[in-house]
Write a protein that holds these residues in place. Structure first.
Motif, PDB file in Angstrom:
ATOM      1  N   GLU A 188       0.844  -1.195   0.000  1.00 48.03           N
ATOM      2  CA  GLU A 188       0.000   0.000   0.000  1.00 48.03           C
ATOM      3  C   GLU A 188       0.879   1.245   0.000  1.00 48.03           C
ATOM      4  O   GLU A 188       1.772   1.384   0.830  1.00 48.03           O
ATOM      5  N   VAL A 189       0.604   2.149  -0.921  1.00 47.53           N
ATOM      6  CA  VAL A 189       1.418   3.350  -1.080  1.00 47.53           C
ATOM      7  C   VAL A 189       0.925   4.421  -0.115  1.00 47.53           C
ATOM      8  O   VAL A 189      -0.246   4.816  -0.155  1.00 47.53           O
ATOM      9  N   GLY A 190       1.823   4.881   0.749  1.00 52.96           N
ATOM     10  CA  GLY A 190       1.464   5.951   1.659  1.00 52.96           C
ATOM     11  C   GLY A 190       1.595   7.305   0.975  1.00 52.96           C
ATOM     12  O   GLY A 190       2.606   7.591   0.344  1.00 52.96           O
ATOM     13  N   HIS A 191       0.538   8.106   1.078  1.00 50.40           N
ATOM     14  CA  HIS A 191       0.555   9.432   0.459  1.00 50.40           C
ATOM     15  C   HIS A 191       0.379  10.498   1.530  1.00 50.40           C
ATOM     16  O   HIS A 191      -0.498  10.389   2.391  1.00 50.40           O
ATOM     17  N   TYR A 192       1.223  11.518   1.472  1.00 50.41           N
ATOM     18  CA  TYR A 192       1.045  12.694   2.306  1.00 50.41           C
ATOM     19  C   TYR A 192       0.144  13.673   1.565  1.00 50.41           C
ATOM     20  O   TYR A 192       0.042  13.645   0.336  1.00 50.41           O
ATOM     21  N   GLU A 193      -0.506  14.532   2.325  1.00 52.66           N
ATOM     22  CA  GLU A 193      -1.333  15.527   1.669  1.00 52.66           C
ATOM     23  C   GLU A 193      -0.466  16.411   0.780  1.00 52.66           C
ATOM     24  O   GLU A 193       0.752  16.490   0.951  1.00 52.66           O
ATOM     25  N   GLU A 194      -1.074  17.030  -0.179  1.00 57.48           N
ATOM     26  CA  GLU A 194      -0.327  17.793  -1.180  1.00 57.48           C
ATOM     27  C   GLU A 194       0.609  18.791  -0.514  1.00 57.48           C
ATOM     28  O   GLU A 194       0.241  19.525   0.390  1.00 57.48           O
ATOM     29  N   ASP A 195       1.845  18.792  -1.002  1.00 55.35           N
ATOM     30  CA  ASP A 195       2.873  19.662  -0.435  1.00 55.35           C
ATOM     31  C   ASP A 195       2.856  21.011  -1.140  1.00 55.35           C
ATOM     32  O   ASP A 195       3.246  21.120  -2.299  1.00 55.35           O
ATOM     33  N   LEU A 196       2.402  22.021  -0.442  1.00 59.99           N
ATOM     34  CA  LEU A 196       2.325  23.366  -1.025  1.00 59.99           C
ATOM     35  C   LEU A 196       3.627  24.114  -0.755  1.00 59.99           C
ATOM     36  O   LEU A 196       3.648  25.162  -0.106  1.00 59.99           O
ATOM     37  N   TRP A 197       4.723  23.544  -1.252  1.00 57.09           N
ATOM     38  CA  TRP A 197       6.026  24.138  -0.989  1.00 57.09           C
ATOM     39  C   TRP A 197       6.235  25.366  -1.861  1.00 57.09           C
ATOM     40  O   TRP A 197       6.016  25.347  -3.075  1.00 57.09           O
ATOM     41  N   MET A 198       6.676  26.441  -1.204  1.00 53.41           N
ATOM     42  CA  MET A 198       7.048  27.662  -1.908  1.00 53.41           C
ATOM     43  C   MET A 198       8.435  28.063  -1.427  1.00 53.41           C
ATOM     44  O   MET A 198       8.673  28.149  -0.214  1.00 53.41           O
ATOM     45  N   PRO A 199       9.382  28.260  -2.352  1.00 53.39           N
ATOM     46  CA  PRO A 199      10.744  28.607  -1.912  1.00 53.39           C
ATOM     47  C   PRO A 199      10.781  29.947  -1.204  1.00 53.39           C
ATOM     48  O   PRO A 199      10.102  30.905  -1.590  1.00 53.39           O
ATOM     49  N   GLY A 200      11.583  29.991  -0.145  1.00 50.84           N
ATOM     50  CA  GLY A 200      11.772  31.251   0.548  1.00 50.84           C
ATOM     51  C   GLY A 200      12.653  32.197  -0.254  1.00 50.84           C
ATOM     52  O   GLY A 200      13.364  31.784  -1.169  1.00 50.84           O
TER      53      GLY A 200
END
Length: 518
Positions: A188-200
């Protein structure tokens, strides 16, 4: 999956969930160890490491598959667990302070994850040569210091994943290598919630320089304050002085009792060779039970047999008492029994000790006995403990000691041992990538300056997996070591108790090399 809020050890910021940080105004500077490994690349070597995962899509559950697009999506989702993989190293003008971790505003995941195919028939030899070429190339310092390859064209429809990570990304145990992040313990593939990464926003060069100067100017005030508070740099310096005295003592002892002369302490080029092989875990376990020694004693005896065969291939003769000196993790003496315990397969930054491999001993049974006895003895000897490669006076004033001391320590430890051996301190249960089973998992050890060979060993599923990385111009015959592993395990499996009975000694009582006062 949502993480528990807390303080992140990497940035010092507050973590709402993996990858989401309130960085505040804290400067994210490389630690002294990070900086040391970063600067080591300037000393004619590379300090990257990685892992080779061989996958079998044919054995995957229905609906599970892995192609380039799926791998990119999987990695992109899990980069939030390893923030450094989206950061670049920014150096400070004139080396006034250690470099900074700065978000890569132009981060392109497709640059780091690449698709490749082996020439047919796609056998182990072709795969080894591909890995050797990849590990020979330095990482691009203008980008985050890692790469990943999806390798197709292996026999029976198998595919492979090769990861390549700079050692400075792995300062502490919680900073996992990317191969440890993309695998799961179940299909079973574990998924994290969507990563809203924005570079500093990156700091300007002037701000970086002024910040470094401000830190240096602030230190005298902190020193005065610590006289009254009993905390701060004074305590750090006292601790540093105590550590330095013990370190110098241990270093002198190691230099007096230097490793034997060997081409293994030669660096000829940055070109690499790689080879790998596995043996059944049950075979190693049966030998351990038969000789009443530990599992890792047998593993180390197999490596000793390999080094014996290699030594005989490059020398006309070998004395009975000849040894090769190795350094290995202290955790290899007391491995974690529960394979589900935390941790991964990249065993860097752990406590280590130095032992001798009795390659001059003819009898495999006696050789195993000696290996077990020496490892047991030296793993409990303070004189055989090693702090490993560490920066000398890493933070004092504005002098870039990490860069200077890296070269000094590199020379000091050139002759303390011949070969590093990385033995994982726990059994690794079977893993999956996007639901596809990982059939083999080999780690690719770093190869530092003044070392021509590095060895890693993993206990994965029902296999014991050996990997060898070497300087191509020193050990051009490295591929033969895969065969040496099979020969060495076979001679232990078919050997009897005659040699032990004749010596009148038990499996742990043998010794080799020069006697050493404890």
């Amino acid at each position: 999956m949502v993480g528990t809020p807390g303080r992140d050890a990497l940035t010092g910021g507050i973590v709402d969930r993996p990858g989401h940080y309130h960085r505040g105004d804290m400067v994210n500077r490389l630690s002294p160890d990070d900086a040391m490994y970063y600067f080591l690349d300037r000393s004619g070597t590379t300090t990257h490491l990685g892992a080779l995962l061989i996958l079998d899509p044919a054995a995957a559950p229905r609906g599970a598959a892995l192609d380039y697009a799926a791998l990119v999506a999987l990695v992109e989702n899990r980069l939030q667990l390893v923030p450094r993989y989206r950061q670049v190293v920014t150096e400070v003008t004139l080396g006034l302070a250690r470099p900074l971790w700065v978000d890569d505003r132009d981060f392109d995941i497709t640059f780091h994850i690449r698709r490749s195919a082996l020439p047919q028939p796609g056998d182990d030899e072709a795969l080894s040569e591909f890995i050797a070429r990849v590990m020979s190339r330095p990482l691009d310092r203008h980008r985050p210091l890692w790469e990943m390859y999806l390798i197709e064209g292996l026999p029976d429809g198998r595919i492979a994943i090769l990861t390549k990570t700079h050692r400075c990304l792995l300062d502490e145990e919680q900073h996992l290598e990317i191969s440890e992040v993309i695998t799961d313990e179940t299909p079973e593939v574990g998924h994290y919630e969507e990563d809203l990464w924005m570079p500093g926003r990156p700091p300007g060069s002037r701000a970086v320089t002024m910040g470094a100067l401000a830190e240096a100017v602030a230190r005298p005030g902190e020193l005065v304050e610590s006289v009254f508070s009993g905390t701060g740099p004074i305590a750090d310096l006292l601790s540093l002085a105590d550590q330095s005295v013990r370190f110098v003592g241990n270093t002198v002892q190691q230099l007096v009792n230097a490793a034997p002369d060997s081409p293994l302490n030669t660096t000829a080029s940055a070109a690499r060779l790689f080879t790998f092989v596995w043996v059944p875990r049950t075979q190693v376990q049966e030998i351990a039970e038969r000789f009443e020694c530990s599992f890792n004693d047998v593993v180390l005896a197999v490596v000793t047999g390999v080094m014996r065969r290699w030594t005989l291939s490059v020398k006309d003769s070998m004395s009975h008492g000849e040894t090769v000196r190795a350094v290995l993790p202290l955790g290899a003496r007391e491995p974690v029994a529960d394979e589900r315990a935390g941790g991964g397969w990249i065993c860097e930054g752990r406590a280590e000790f130095i032992t001798d491999l009795p390659v001059g001993e003819d009898s495999p049974s006696v050789r195993l006995m000696q290996v077990a006895g020496l490892a047991e003895r030296y793993s409990q000897s303070q004189r055989r403990m090693t702090p490993g490669l560490r920066p000398l006076l890493p933070e004092l004033g504005v002098v870039p000691f990490a860069d200077v001391s890296t070269r000094v320590f590199n020379r000091i430890f050139q002759r303390s041992y011949n070969v590093p051996i990385r033995i994982a301190d726990r059994r690794i249960g079977c893993r999956y990538v996007n639901g596809v089973p990982v059939r083999d998992l080999f780690t690719v050890p770093p190869l530092l300056a003044s070392r021509a060979l590095a060895i890693s060993v993993n206990e994965y599923c029902e296999k014991v997996e050996f990997a060898f990385l070497a300087d191509r111009n020193v050990l051009g015959d490295l591929p033969a070591m895969a065969g040496y592993v099979l020969d060495s395990i076979d001679e232990l499996a078919t050997g009897g108790f005659e040699a032990i009975t004749d010596t009148g000694a038990g499996p742990r009582s043998g010794t080799a090399g020069s006697p050493e006062e404890e």
